[in-house]
Design a protein around this motif. Structure first.
Motif: not given
Length: 423
Positions: A117-138
């Protein structure tokens, strides 16, 4: 340069970010990050030549070589600050996900549901650390309505730091398991580390999504909590059906999935709950989940030589290995488990590997193969148990493997997925 000015550049570049000159996105901002064996500053000009519009560096000398190179005090800190600023400038609804096991699968399931229903984004793969999270937020743009951000940690304070960047509207912890014990020491430490998310949500008057079947999570129930589970007092009550794949019932509707393993039950329930909370029709959710198939060696089902291979080799810890073995044990027909060493267990390494061997003895599995020096130390003389120092030893053994159901699991460093070529 001020973060506000960098934000203007981010929007101008349509939120395109690059960190690797070998994979430059045309028109992107290149962040010259440092690693153990490289300094991104040295590649700032290469990034521009390869198509980046700007390079962000923290080396004054390099910054003078081109007017498209922007000098900052610290590139990583700038990346993190810009991501937080971008998050605050957006009106999108942000969901934060962490946990010991299943967080990547859960994040993908939530995305599968919300994108109906919505325009949705999510973390790519497991980019879930101090670099991956900022990249996801951007990646969050003005048009983004929902963002699902995965957060990982192997020590105290990390979830707190990432949560302050993400600033989720609702947060969910998949579970508390024996993972990253080098940093967290024990289960109590894991709980303390992961619940930094819930503490932030409570402090900032945000919502918590809670698995009401988890005793530890129930400690955080408040007026804003959304509860799901088998428990009758949940806002969203689910029944688990007996099936090789995850199957459940809610509001008299049976929802079938392609996911293997009873441990994925709560992951699916969390995704459905968030879908219903955000006004998505249950039948549409059901259809979407039925079409979802896991990839990247996470509970992935592969057919080969008349066998069904359960490829769950992305990572492993004592909790996830026990869950995978138990689910295999419940399947019909013949069963084979191929289990690789578990990493990052610190001082608990020996005893946790011994516990897995002992646990496997009591299961209905026809053959169990343990691979790696850690399991080799725990070798016992037990019918249909086989121990090998490494994959090479295993391949040379020429063991007959003709079971109908084969589980492959191990820590990422073991790269257990390569075994499939030898089966």
């Amino acid at each position: 340069m001020k973060v506000e000015n960098l934000y203007d550049i981010l929007v101008k570049c349509d939120h395109k970010i690059s960190t690797d000159t070998r994979k430059i996105i045309k028109g992107s901002i290149f962040f010259a990050l440092k690693g153990e064996n490289f300094d991104g500053n040295n590649f700032a000009l290469t990034a521009l030549k390869n198509g980046a519009s700007y390079s962000i560096v923290d080396n004054k000398n390099i910054s003078k070589s081109d007017n498209r190179i922007i000098l900052v005090k610290d590139v990583l800190e700038t990346l993190q600050n810009l991501s937080k600023y971008n998050r605050t400038k957006s009106s999108c609804y942000v969901i934060g996900v962490t946990g010991s096991n299943g967080k990547t699968t859960t994040k993908e399931l939530i995305h599968q549901v919300l994108k109906i229903k919505y325009k949705t984004i999510c973390t790519k793969g497991n980019y879930n650390n101090h670099i991956g999270v900022p990249l996801s937020l951007l990646k969050i743009k003005s048009s983004t309505e929902y963002a699902i951000i995965e957060m990982g940690a192997n020590n105290f304070g990390e979830i707190k730091f990432l949560t302050e960047l993400v600033q989720p509207d609702i947060g969910y912890i998949t579970n508390f398991g024996l993972a990253h014990l080098e940093g967290f020491k024990n289960l109590k430490g894991v709980i303390r580390g992961k619940t930094e998310l819930y503490h932030w949500l409570i402090k900032n008057d945000k919502q918590i999504l809670i698995n009401n079947d988890d005793d530890e999570q129930r400690n955080f129930v408040n007026d804003k909590a959304v509860l799901f589970g088998k428990d009758k007092n949940s806002h969203y009550k689910f029944e688990q059906n007996k099936s090789n794949r995850v199957s459940l019932k809610i509001n008299d509707l049976i929802i079938e999935t392609q996911l293997y393993g009873s441990y994925n039950f709560s992951n699916v329930c969390a995704a459905i709950t968030l879908g219903l909370e955000n006004k998505i029709e249950l039948r549409k959710i059901s259809k979407s989940l039925k079409n979802y198939s896991s990839e990247n060696n996470r509970s992935q089902i592969i057919s080969k030589n008349n066998s069904k291979i359960i490829m769950d080799a992305y990572n492993a810890n004592p909790t996830s290995v026990k869950g995978a073995l138990e689910s295999l044990s419940n399947l019909a027909n013949s069963k084979l488990a191929i289990i690789g060493d578990m990493y990052e267990l610190g001082k608990a390494e020996n005893i946790e590997h011994q516990k897995i061997v002992k646990f496997a003895k009591g299961l209905n599995i026809d053959k169990t193969i343990f691979i790696g020096s850690r399991f080799k130390k725990c070798e016992i003389n037990f019918k249909n148990f086989h121990f090998f120092n490494n994959k090479r030893e295993f391949h040379k053994s020429n063991l007959k493997l003709n079971e109908n159901n084969i589980l492959i699991k191990g820590s990422r460093s073991m790269r257990m997925e390569t075994i499939i070529n030898e089966l």
